[in-house]
Scaffold this active site. Structure first.
Site: not given
Length: 301
Positions: A45, A128, A146
């Protein structure tokens, strides 16, 4: 007894369509493989932020082979970490990831936490990333938003061609699409992101291949054009980002500290810009200047 009226079938939801589509069409990405740890998901990520999958894939594999646990990365020399980051861009992410690894090793027994609030307390971990790790590594029900997800929600739910600027409603709008079951909700989060990345793209959406096309408010409204501000593509050539990258390339390619002349040769176009970019690298902790005036990656003598 009078006959009971027939029960109307429940209308399909986006999740009803997305889950089987995702099961059949999800990209075969290494961080989605069974047995991938929370650490593997966290590394992916961080790397995927503003960087295409095709560039991340080989680097992620190298990192996980080299530093399979947070403590491994935490103990690595920072110069080595920056060299391994290579051409992924935005190298401060590598420093933040190493700082998070140190905290995970010291405070969480070398295991990436599964709780969003605990993840948010780690260095360099934002909203996020915390939600993505909780959902994708641990199957938690939490909206993961996102750019791709925002575009899908804007079109399918609100009937708009684009999402516009980020807003406070993004999380509740996305959460409303998630099933109650935690595992299904986590898979739906991944499916929403996959749909936005592969089908419901910004330019030239592949509506004929979309599993929710008949449920999409944008389609039902006749695909109205976007009437908001148009974002311009980011220029690369000649920007400070390019200059910073050139300077870091010199240091990553060297076997040790280098003289100022080596950095000067990396960008002759604008000496003032080069000096400004070098100063910003020093401030960001990506470059160090030694007592003898030479420059090096952090911790490298």
């Amino acid at each position: 007894m009078p006959d009971r009226p027939p029960v109307a079938p429940l209308a399909p939801t986006l999740a009803d369509r997305l889950l089987p589509w995702f099961a059949a069409n999800a990209r075969d990405l290494p961080w989605r493989a069974p047995g991938t740890t929370g650490w593997g998901v966290l590394v992916s990520e961080i790397m995927l932020q503003q960087t295409p999958v095709v560039r991340v894939d080989p680097i992620w594999r190298e990192w996980m082979a080299r530093w399979p646990r947070p403590s491994d990365l935490a103990a690595a020399p920072t110069a080595e970490v920056l060299r391994a980051w290579g051409k992924l861009g935005y190298p401060r992410r590598a420093l933040r990831l190493q700082a998070a690894a140190a905290a995970i090793a010291a405070e969480h027994d070398d295991v990436v936490p599964h709780d969003v609030d605990v993840l948010l307390a780690l260095p360099g971990i934002g909203t996020y990333t915390a939600r993505a790790v909780a959902a994708f590594a641990y199957g938690r029900r939490c909206p993961v938003v996102d750019t791709n997800v925002r575009r899908v929600v804007a079109r399918a739910v609100h009937g708009r061609a684009e999402a516009g600027d980020a807003a406070a409603r993004d999380l509740p709008d996305t959460e409303a699409l998630l099933p109650a079951d935690e595992a299904d909700a986590a898979r739906t989060s991944a499916a929403l992101m996959e749909l936005g990345a592969c089908i419901c793209v910004a330019r030239g959406p592949r509506c004929a291949d979309c599993p929710v096309v008949d449920l999409c408010a944008w389609q039902q409204a006749g695909r109205p054009a976007w009437d908001g501000p148009v974002k311009k593509g980011q220029r690369w050539a000649g920007t400070d980002r390019q200059v910073r990258g050139r300077l870091l390339d010199v240091l990553r390619g060297a076997t040790g500290p280098v003289d100022a002349t080596a950095l000067e040769a990396a960008w002759l176009t604008d000496p003032a810009q080069r000096a400004r970019c070098l100063d910003s690298l020093l401030v960001d902790g990506l470059v160090e200047q030694l007592a003898d005036g030479r420059f090096a990656l952090p911790g490298e003598t």
